[in-house]
Design a protein around this motif. Structure first.
Motif, mmCIF file in Angstrom:
data_model
loop_
_atom_site.group_PDB
_atom_site.id
_atom_site.type_symbol
_atom_site.label_atom_id
_atom_site.label_comp_id
_atom_site.label_asym_id
_atom_site.label_seq_id
_atom_site.Cartn_x
_atom_site.Cartn_y
_atom_site.Cartn_z
ATOM 1 N N LEU A 264 76.493 14.389 3.339
ATOM 2 C CA LEU A 264 75.992 15.534 3.993
ATOM 3 C C LEU A 264 76.857 16.141 5.108
ATOM 4 C CD1 LEU A 264 73.736 17.917 3.897
ATOM 5 C CD2 LEU A 264 72.328 16.224 5.124
ATOM 6 N N VAL A 265 76.991 15.160 6.095
ATOM 7 C CA VAL A 265 77.713 15.397 7.159
ATOM 8 C C VAL A 265 79.244 15.879 7.032
ATOM 9 C CG1 VAL A 265 78.505 14.171 9.331
ATOM 10 C CG2 VAL A 265 76.176 13.830 8.761
ATOM 11 N N VAL A 266 79.923 15.098 6.087
ATOM 12 C CA VAL A 266 81.117 15.411 5.747
ATOM 13 C C VAL A 266 81.192 16.926 5.279
ATOM 14 C CG1 VAL A 266 83.167 14.956 4.395
ATOM 15 C CG2 VAL A 266 82.002 13.097 5.621
ATOM 16 N N GLY A 267 80.383 17.196 4.454
ATOM 17 C CA GLY A 267 80.106 18.295 3.807
ATOM 18 C C GLY A 267 80.024 19.628 4.570
ATOM 19 N N CYS A 268 79.018 19.387 5.771
ATOM 20 C CA CYS A 268 78.599 20.351 6.711
ATOM 21 C C CYS A 268 79.778 20.651 7.648
ATOM 22 C CB CYS A 268 77.468 19.913 7.319
ATOM 23 S SG CYS A 268 76.087 20.237 6.389
ATOM 24 N N GLY A 269 80.531 19.516 8.083
ATOM 25 C CA GLY A 269 81.631 19.486 8.626
ATOM 26 C C GLY A 269 82.827 20.321 8.158
ATOM 27 N N LEU A 270 82.992 20.215 6.898
ATOM 28 C CA LEU A 270 83.947 21.016 6.369
ATOM 29 C C LEU A 270 83.877 22.410 6.029
ATOM 30 C CD1 LEU A 270 85.259 18.324 3.160
ATOM 31 C CD2 LEU A 270 86.315 19.214 5.365
ATOM 32 N N PHE A 271 82.440 22.496 5.819
ATOM 33 C CA PHE A 271 82.023 23.966 5.817
ATOM 34 C C PHE A 271 82.253 24.710 6.995
ATOM 35 C CE2 PHE A 271 78.698 27.124 5.981
ATOM 36 C CZ PHE A 271 79.039 28.012 5.304
ATOM 37 N N LEU A 272 81.926 24.125 8.116
ATOM 38 C CA LEU A 272 81.785 24.737 9.406
ATOM 39 C C LEU A 272 83.412 24.831 9.927
ATOM 40 C CD1 LEU A 272 78.881 23.283 11.304
ATOM 41 C CD2 LEU A 272 78.888 25.700 10.331
ATOM 42 N N GLY A 273 84.099 23.744 9.452
ATOM 43 C CA GLY A 273 85.359 23.832 9.969
ATOM 44 C C GLY A 273 86.381 25.038 9.203
ATOM 45 N N LEU A 274 85.992 25.276 7.840
ATOM 46 C CA LEU A 274 86.676 26.566 7.178
ATOM 47 C C LEU A 274 86.093 27.746 7.722
ATOM 48 C CD1 LEU A 274 86.428 25.274 3.310
ATOM 49 C CD2 LEU A 274 88.175 25.265 4.819
ATOM 50 N N GLU A 275 84.725 27.953 8.029
ATOM 51 C CA GLU A 275 84.406 29.086 8.712
ATOM 52 C C GLU A 275 84.916 29.409 9.918
ATOM 53 O OE1 GLU A 275 80.186 29.703 10.373
ATOM 54 O OE2 GLU A 275 79.943 30.226 8.251
ATOM 55 N N ARG A 276 85.217 28.383 10.781
ATOM 56 C CA ARG A 276 85.916 28.780 12.187
ATOM 57 C C ARG A 276 87.404 28.951 11.892
ATOM 58 N NH1 ARG A 276 83.380 23.749 14.022
ATOM 59 N NH2 ARG A 276 81.361 24.179 14.855
ATOM 60 N N ALA A 277 87.903 28.462 10.870
ATOM 61 C CA ALA A 277 89.551 28.833 10.461
ATOM 62 C C ALA A 277 89.626 30.265 10.072
ATOM 63 C CB ALA A 277 89.985 27.748 9.629
#
Length: 99
Positions: free
Chosen positions: A13-26
């Motif tokens: 869950l933490v890794v998935g949220c981190g990837l999602f938020l990282g893509l949104e910022r990118a």
């Protein structure tokens, strides 16, 4: 066993949220983007922006139409309560706001 499954689930869950938020910022427009200085207009959910010069319907007219519709619906409900039949239950309403 259940503790291990819970820990693994939290890690995923933490890794998935981190990837999602990282893509949104990118994907956010950067300084080099041509639209970086343009601000978006506020979104309106229930209404579209009204162009100047368009004629608007007076509020009193709209309220009178709603009151007329309510009177017709109340009369239909009272007639059904007075003599409940399948025909009166499924009869179309006389209001112009419905159908």
């Amino acid at each position: 066993m259940m503790f291990a499954v819970g820990v693994i689930g939290m890690v995923v869950l933490v890794v998935g949220c981190g990837l999602f938020l990282g893509l949104e910022r990118a994907e956010a427009p950067g300084e080099g983007s041509p639209r970086a200085g343009v601000m978006a207009a506020p979104s309106r959910f229930f209404q579209a922006p009204v162009a100047s010069g368009d004629a608007q319907v007076p509020v009193a007219f709209v309220l009178s139409q709603i009151e007329h519709h309510i009177r017709l619906e109340e009369a239909a409900a009272e007639s059904f309560l007075y003599a409940p039949t399948a025909k009166s239950l499924h009869a179309p309403t006389a209001s112009r706001l419905v159908n």
